[in-house]
Scaffold this active site. Structure first.
Site, short mmCIF file in Angstrom:
data_model
loop_
_atom_site.label_atom_id
_atom_site.label_comp_id
_atom_site.label_asym_id
_atom_site.label_seq_id
_atom_site.Cartn_x
_atom_site.Cartn_y
_atom_site.Cartn_z
N ASN A 37 67.97 46.43 10.92
CA ASN A 37 66.83 46.04 11.73
C ASN A 37 66.51 44.54 11.64
O ASN A 37 66.32 44.01 10.55
CB ASN A 37 65.60 46.85 11.27
CG ASN A 37 64.51 46.94 12.32
OD1 ASN A 37 64.73 46.58 13.48
ND2 ASN A 37 63.35 47.43 11.93
N ARG A 147 53.37 61.31 5.28
CA ARG A 147 53.07 59.98 4.74
C ARG A 147 51.79 59.49 5.40
O ARG A 147 51.66 59.57 6.62
CB ARG A 147 54.23 59.03 5.06
CG ARG A 147 54.11 57.68 4.41
CD ARG A 147 55.22 56.76 4.86
NE ARG A 147 54.77 55.89 5.93
CZ ARG A 147 55.35 54.72 6.24
NH1 ARG A 147 56.41 54.30 5.57
NH2 ARG A 147 54.88 53.99 7.23
N TYR A 159 50.47 47.28 7.34
CA TYR A 159 51.79 47.92 7.44
C TYR A 159 51.64 49.41 7.72
O TYR A 159 50.82 50.09 7.10
CB TYR A 159 52.61 47.74 6.13
CG TYR A 159 53.76 48.69 6.13
CD1 TYR A 159 54.89 48.41 6.91
CD2 TYR A 159 53.69 49.91 5.47
CE1 TYR A 159 55.92 49.32 7.00
CE2 TYR A 159 54.72 50.82 5.56
CZ TYR A 159 55.84 50.52 6.33
OH TYR A 159 56.84 51.44 6.44
N ASP A 211 53.39 54.52 1.36
CA ASP A 211 54.31 53.39 1.21
C ASP A 211 53.49 52.11 1.01
O ASP A 211 52.73 51.71 1.90
CB ASP A 211 55.15 53.28 2.49
CG ASP A 211 56.31 52.31 2.35
OD1 ASP A 211 56.36 51.57 1.34
OD2 ASP A 211 57.17 52.28 3.26
N HIS A 213 54.96 49.25 0.51
CA HIS A 213 55.80 48.25 1.17
C HIS A 213 55.86 46.94 0.38
O HIS A 213 55.65 45.84 0.92
CB HIS A 213 55.37 48.02 2.62
CG HIS A 213 56.52 47.95 3.58
ND1 HIS A 213 56.97 46.77 4.09
CD2 HIS A 213 57.32 48.90 4.08
CE1 HIS A 213 58.00 46.99 4.89
NE2 HIS A 213 58.24 48.28 4.89
N GLU A 237 55.58 54.82 -2.73
CA GLU A 237 56.86 54.16 -2.41
C GLU A 237 56.75 52.64 -2.51
O GLU A 237 55.73 52.07 -2.11
CB GLU A 237 57.24 54.57 -0.98
CG GLU A 237 58.54 53.93 -0.51
CD GLU A 237 58.76 54.17 0.97
OE1 GLU A 237 58.19 55.12 1.55
OE2 GLU A 237 59.52 53.39 1.57
N GLU A 263 64.81 51.71 -0.20
CA GLU A 263 65.29 51.64 1.18
C GLU A 263 65.98 50.31 1.47
O GLU A 263 66.79 50.24 2.39
CB GLU A 263 64.14 51.89 2.18
CG GLU A 263 63.10 50.80 2.20
CD GLU A 263 61.94 51.11 3.13
OE1 GLU A 263 61.58 52.28 3.27
OE2 GLU A 263 61.39 50.16 3.70
N ARG A 284 65.81 56.02 -2.51
CA ARG A 284 65.73 56.03 -1.04
C ARG A 284 66.92 55.37 -0.33
O ARG A 284 66.98 55.37 0.89
CB ARG A 284 64.42 55.36 -0.60
CG ARG A 284 63.28 56.28 -0.84
CD ARG A 284 61.95 55.82 -0.40
NE ARG A 284 61.81 55.21 0.90
CZ ARG A 284 61.85 55.85 2.07
NH1 ARG A 284 62.05 57.15 2.10
NH2 ARG A 284 61.69 55.19 3.20
N ASP A 317 64.41 52.72 12.92
CA ASP A 317 65.51 51.75 13.01
C ASP A 317 66.81 52.33 12.45
O ASP A 317 67.85 51.66 12.51
CB ASP A 317 65.14 50.42 12.35
CG ASP A 317 64.54 50.56 10.96
OD1 ASP A 317 63.42 51.09 10.86
OD2 ASP A 317 65.18 50.14 10.00
N GLU A 340 62.91 61.41 5.02
CA GLU A 340 61.93 60.82 5.94
C GLU A 340 62.31 61.13 7.38
O GLU A 340 63.48 61.13 7.74
CB GLU A 340 61.91 59.29 5.73
CG GLU A 340 60.88 58.59 6.62
CD GLU A 340 60.83 57.07 6.36
OE1 GLU A 340 61.72 56.55 5.67
OE2 GLU A 340 59.87 56.44 6.85
N TRP A 403 56.41 41.24 2.90
CA TRP A 403 55.98 42.08 4.02
C TRP A 403 56.33 43.54 3.74
O TRP A 403 57.17 43.96 3.14
CB TRP A 403 56.65 41.67 5.34
CG TRP A 403 56.27 42.68 6.39
CD1 TRP A 403 55.05 42.82 6.97
CD2 TRP A 403 57.09 43.73 6.91
NE1 TRP A 403 55.04 43.90 7.83
CE2 TRP A 403 56.29 44.47 7.81
CE3 TRP A 403 58.41 44.12 6.71
CZ2 TRP A 403 56.77 45.60 8.50
CZ3 TRP A 403 58.90 45.21 7.39
CH2 TRP A 403 58.07 45.93 8.29
#
Ligand SMILES: O=C(O)C(=O)C[C@H](O)[C@H](O)CO
Ligand SMILES: [Mg+2]
Length: 403
Positions: A37, A147, A159, A211, A213, A237, A263, A284, A317, A340, A403
């Site tokens: 992505n 989630r 986010y 999450d 993030h 997460e 991830e 993940r 994505d 997920e 981010w």
């Protein structure tokens, strides 16, 4: 069975998706997801310039040897671009092998360990009330795990929260990176109230996930994990960036809230200490970004030794090709945790006809030989590439943040 042709298909039916198609002299072909992505064309160039010419004439059955050839042969090991390119080749070759064997892919991995794969959906709302309505919608659809992400008072964009309620959340939403603002104190004060409200309205049985993030420091993550223990999260997460695996020792000292990470990982070396020291509960890293089935199988087997379970990344994505292959993997992997799931835009589902099905909060991969996902190339060609970037985050004083 010799590889006669290999080509990359770039399409944007609502979002950019990159697919690798490998064709053999038997007429059997396989496809793999190559989407990274916001950096899509880097993988396209890597494949077209450095990988695909070297595949022509090779035996498509030699999956392991081709994996080693691409990994060791690059000299420059690991990294998201390299590992996504290798993953695309690997998944396409597993697809070919399973089609040649006339079996669904999970049979080649060792057969079913379960009848169906539990997934979690995404509930998002501008505020807690809006998020609760979305949780209710997911529960009605049959989801057993959701989630939850909500807007934070005083922060303009958060986010995981869609621009309008009921819309899908899509972070890569502008040509160049959008600038978001982050405030940890406001987040830490507000987010436990969301989990309290979810438990209050939906009771104890629903699995709730969240999450962060990557936004907290380790001690802040410890504080959050500890403060939400009464709400019994399925997982928290990416509570802090995980390049420094040792950071999780500190978090673990403070909380029993289960942790999920990975991830953005692309190699077993990114998570070796996290797994070996049992600093996380769910890994993940998934097929498309971590070297395909051949490499993720190594990560999962290693994780099984430490009772760490899989919880594959599955945002939009990751194309239906990745989702299909992941569901076969999930059906087989003994230490499965959860998968997920974010539904794709209808146009994407049309471009990628697939055998997987959702029912009652779970997916099944279908019995079609291979991973069960195809691409309609004529339709794909109608959606040209459009540059889209992920946002960046800044603190209120302008400092660039995670981010
Ligand atoms: O699905 C998740 O857990 C994510 O964090 C989604 C990521 O932001 C997204 O895949 C970035 O491309
Ligand atoms: Mg995430």
């Amino acid at each position: 069975m010799k590889i006669t042709e290999a080509r990359v298909i770039v399409t944007c039916p609502g979002r950019n998706l990159i697919t690798l198609k490998i064709v053999t002299d038997s007429g059997i072909y396989g496809i793999g997801d190559a989407t990274l992505n916001g950096r899509e064309l880097a993988v396209v160039a890597y494949l077209e310039e450095h990988v695909l010419p070297a595949l022509i004439g090779r035996d498509a059955h030699r999956i392991e040897d081709i994996w080693q050839y691409l990994y060791r042969g690059a000299y420059w090991r690991r990294g998201p671009v390299t590992m996504t390119a290798i993953a695309a080749v690997d998944v396409a070759l597993w697809d070919i092998k399973a089609k040649a064997a006339q079996m669904p892919l999970y049979q080649l991995l060792g057969g079913k360990s379960r009848e169906r794969v539990m997934v979690y959906g995404h509930a998002t709302g501008k505020d807690i009330e809006g998020c609760l309505d979305e949780v209710a919608r997911h529960v009605e659809l049959g989801y057993k795990a959701v989630r939850v992400q909500c807007g934070i008072p005083g922060i303009a964009t958060t986010y995981g929260v869609a621009k309008r309620s009921g819309e899908r959340y899509e972070p890569a939403d502008s040509d160049l990176p959008a600038e978001h603002v982050w405030d940890t104190a406001k987040y830490l004060n507000h987010v436990p109230k969301l989990f309290a409200a979810v438990r209050e309205r939906f009771g104890d049985d629903l699995h709730i996930l969240h999450d962060v993030h990557h936004r907290l420091t380790p001690i802040e993550a410890g504080r959050l994990g500890k403060s939400v223990e009464p709400f019994n999260l399925f997982w928290l997460e990416d509570c802090t960036p995980a390049e420094n695996q040792e950071a999780f020792r500190l978090i673990r000292q403070h909380t029993t809230t289960p942790l999920a990470v990975g991830e953005v990982f692309n190699s077993i070396h990114d998570c070796r200490e996290l797994i070996q020291e049992q600093l996380i509960d769910y890994i993940r890293a998934t097929l498309v970004h971590a070297g395909g089935i051949t490499h993720v199988r190594r990560i999962a087997d290693f994780a099984a030794l430490y009772q760490v379970r899989t919880g594959f990344h599955g945002a939009t994505d990751l194309s239906p090709v990745c989702m299909g292959a992941a569901l076969h993997f999930d059906t087989w992997v003994p230490n499965f945790g959860i998968q997920e799931h974010m539904p794709h835009d209808e146009r994407i589902d049309e471009v990628f006809p697939h055998a997987y099905r959702f029912d009652d909060g779970h997916f099944t991969p279908g019995k079609t030989p291979g991973h069960g996902v195809d691409i309609n190339e004529e339709l794909a060609a109608k959606y040209p590439y459009k540059r889209a970037s992920l946002p960046v985050n800044r603190l209120e004083d302008g400092t660039l943040w995670h981010w």
